[in-house]
Design an enzyme around this catalytic site. Structure first.
Site, mmCIF file in Angstrom:
data_model
loop_
_atom_site.group_PDB
_atom_site.id
_atom_site.type_symbol
_atom_site.label_atom_id
_atom_site.label_comp_id
_atom_site.label_asym_id
_atom_site.label_seq_id
_atom_site.Cartn_x
_atom_site.Cartn_y
_atom_site.Cartn_z
ATOM 1 N N HIS A 96 1.861 4.480 -2.971
ATOM 2 C CA HIS A 96 2.036 5.931 -2.820
ATOM 3 C C HIS A 96 3.406 6.370 -3.333
ATOM 4 O O HIS A 96 3.532 7.359 -4.065
ATOM 5 C CB HIS A 96 1.922 6.332 -1.353
ATOM 6 C CG HIS A 96 0.558 6.153 -0.762
ATOM 7 N ND1 HIS A 96 -0.582 6.657 -1.354
ATOM 8 C CD2 HIS A 96 0.148 5.541 0.390
ATOM 9 C CE1 HIS A 96 -1.634 6.369 -0.601
ATOM 10 N NE2 HIS A 96 -1.220 5.684 0.452
ATOM 11 N N ASP A 126 -5.463 8.605 3.770
ATOM 12 C CA ASP A 126 -5.614 8.755 2.323
ATOM 13 C C ASP A 126 -6.905 9.483 1.945
ATOM 14 O O ASP A 126 -6.917 10.337 1.052
ATOM 15 C CB ASP A 126 -5.586 7.377 1.648
ATOM 16 C CG ASP A 126 -4.233 6.706 1.791
ATOM 17 O OD1 ASP A 126 -3.249 7.418 2.056
ATOM 18 O OD2 ASP A 126 -4.156 5.475 1.652
ATOM 19 N N HIS A 172 0.841 -1.203 0.000
ATOM 20 C CA HIS A 172 0.000 0.000 0.000
ATOM 21 C C HIS A 172 0.878 1.256 0.000
ATOM 22 O O HIS A 172 0.690 2.165 -0.825
ATOM 23 C CB HIS A 172 -0.896 -0.025 1.241
ATOM 24 C CG HIS A 172 -1.715 1.215 1.441
ATOM 25 N ND1 HIS A 172 -3.060 1.282 1.145
ATOM 26 C CD2 HIS A 172 -1.376 2.451 1.919
ATOM 27 C CE1 HIS A 172 -3.505 2.495 1.412
ATOM 28 N NE2 HIS A 172 -2.501 3.219 1.893
ATOM 29 N N GLU A 173 1.833 1.297 0.913
ATOM 30 C CA GLU A 173 2.724 2.461 1.001
ATOM 31 C C GLU A 173 3.613 2.568 -0.229
ATOM 32 O O GLU A 173 3.943 3.674 -0.675
ATOM 33 C CB GLU A 173 3.588 2.375 2.270
ATOM 34 C CG GLU A 173 2.805 2.337 3.571
ATOM 35 C CD GLU A 173 1.950 3.576 3.787
ATOM 36 O OE1 GLU A 173 2.302 4.647 3.251
ATOM 37 O OE2 GLU A 173 0.925 3.482 4.474
#
Length: 359
Positions: free
Chosen positions: A63, A163, A59-60
């Site tokens: 980004h 987010d 997930h990170e």
């Protein structure tokens, strides 16, 4: 982040594990052992936690890789019991960029959920998501599927700096500008954070920690953005210190100690032929004094590796850089010649003056 262990690199980004994550893993393993679970179930539970945080890393990473497309690097990703923290080199300047960066993380979780669904749906695994009998099978994969779904849903909450809050900020910034949009998004984020804390006190202590993290994250980022706005039209030359103390490479440690006592400077620049050749920080000087090196030349104990800034550099960008470096201290150069110094102290003083004048 302090108290974190470097566990590797992914796409050139350092991945850290905070020590509290190990406490969480130990707690889960101990809870399974106390329940009398089999070795297989204990290992499956620990493996599930690791798999869960692998999803958080991805997930990170979503980004980070999207930010990289806009020329924004990522210094590190740190894993905590409450999730992951990405440390970008800077905040995206354009609202559209921030919107895409914010959406990239949840999008990766959506893709992971779809892939897992292809494995678990055909075998009817949605009837139970437990980790029974210590096996890594349909139940394990189904639980992981729901983890990714929940990561998407939870991150959709418009609680800045999560987010959903960043998506809200980016959309508001398209119309209102970043400072005002950040103030609105941060205010809503703090309100939701208070709700997390109150609900968590009676239902889930974990939500209390989430609420505290969101509240202070929203507060800190709003302050940073408002400060950068105050500094937006200024350069380093407007805020630098021009009355500073210096040393020569041949000066002794005793000379350095006397110089430090003569003024209010905490760090001293070492000049050779009119150019900055080193920095003698207070910790380095104290270490030399404790080593009884009073007659040792400054050149032997100073640091030759130090960051500099140019007199024409944007003060807002230097401020953002200084926020990532405790006790920031930069010699200010113009055509390679020393013109002054700038540190965290006079940045704060300049901000205080600008804030007073803006009212």
């Amino acid at each position: 982040m302090k108290n974190s262990l470097l566990i590797g690199r992914l796409a050139g980004i350092r991945i850290f594990l905070h020590w509290t994550f190990l406490l969480l893993l130990s707690f889960i393993v101990l809870a399974e052992v106390r329940r009398g679970s089999s070795t297989g179930t204990v290992l499956a539970s620990a493996g599930f936690v690791l798999a869960l945080f692998a999803c958080v890393v991805l997930h990170e990473l979503g980004h980070s890789l999207m930010a990289r497309r806009f020329g924004i690097g990522t210094r590190s990703i740190t894993l905590l019991p409450i999730g992951g923290i990405t440390a970008p080199e800077r905040i995206p300047e354009k609202p559209r960029q921030e919107l895409l960066v914010a959406l990239a993380g949840p999008t990766l979780n959506v893709l992971l959920a779809l892939v897992l669904y292809l494995f678990v749906a055909p075998v009817g695994a949605f009837e139970g998501i437990g980790l029974s009998h210590g096996t890594v099978g349909p139940g394990f994969l189904t639980a992981l599927f729901w983890v990714n779904v929940m990561l998407v849903v939870f991150n959709a909450i418009p609680a800045f700096p999560m987010d959903g809050g960043r998506v809200l900020l980016a959309l508001l910034a398209l119309r209102l500008g970043r400072p005002k949009a950040t103030a609105i998004a941060a205010g809503l984020g703090k309100l939701i954070a208070v709700g997390f804390v109150f609900y968590g006190l009676f239902n889930s202590p974990f939500l209390v920690f989430i609420g505290i993290f969101v509240y202070f994250g929203a507060y800190a980022e709003n302050v940073t953005v408002q400060h950068r706005e105050l500094l937006r039209d200024f350069t380093v030359g407007h805020a630098m210190i021009t009355n500073y103390l210096t040393l020569a490479p041949t000066d002794s440690v005793q000379d350095a100690a006397n110089t430090l006592l003569a003024g209010s400077d905490q760090d001293l620049i070492v000049l050779g032929q009119g150019k900055a050749v080193g920095v003698l920080t207070r910790p380095l000087l104290m270490a030399a004094l404790r080593g009884n090196c009073l007659t040792t030349a400054v050149a032997e104990v100073m640091s030759r590796e130090f960051d500099t800034v140019e007199i024409s550099d944007s003060l807002a960008k230097v401020y953002a850089r200084a926020q990532r470096q405790p006790n920031a201290f930069y010699p200010v150069l113009e055509n390679h010649r020393l013109r002054g110094i700038i540190d965290q102290g006079n940045l704060t003083e300049f901000l205080t003056i600008r804030a007073a004048l803006s009212h």
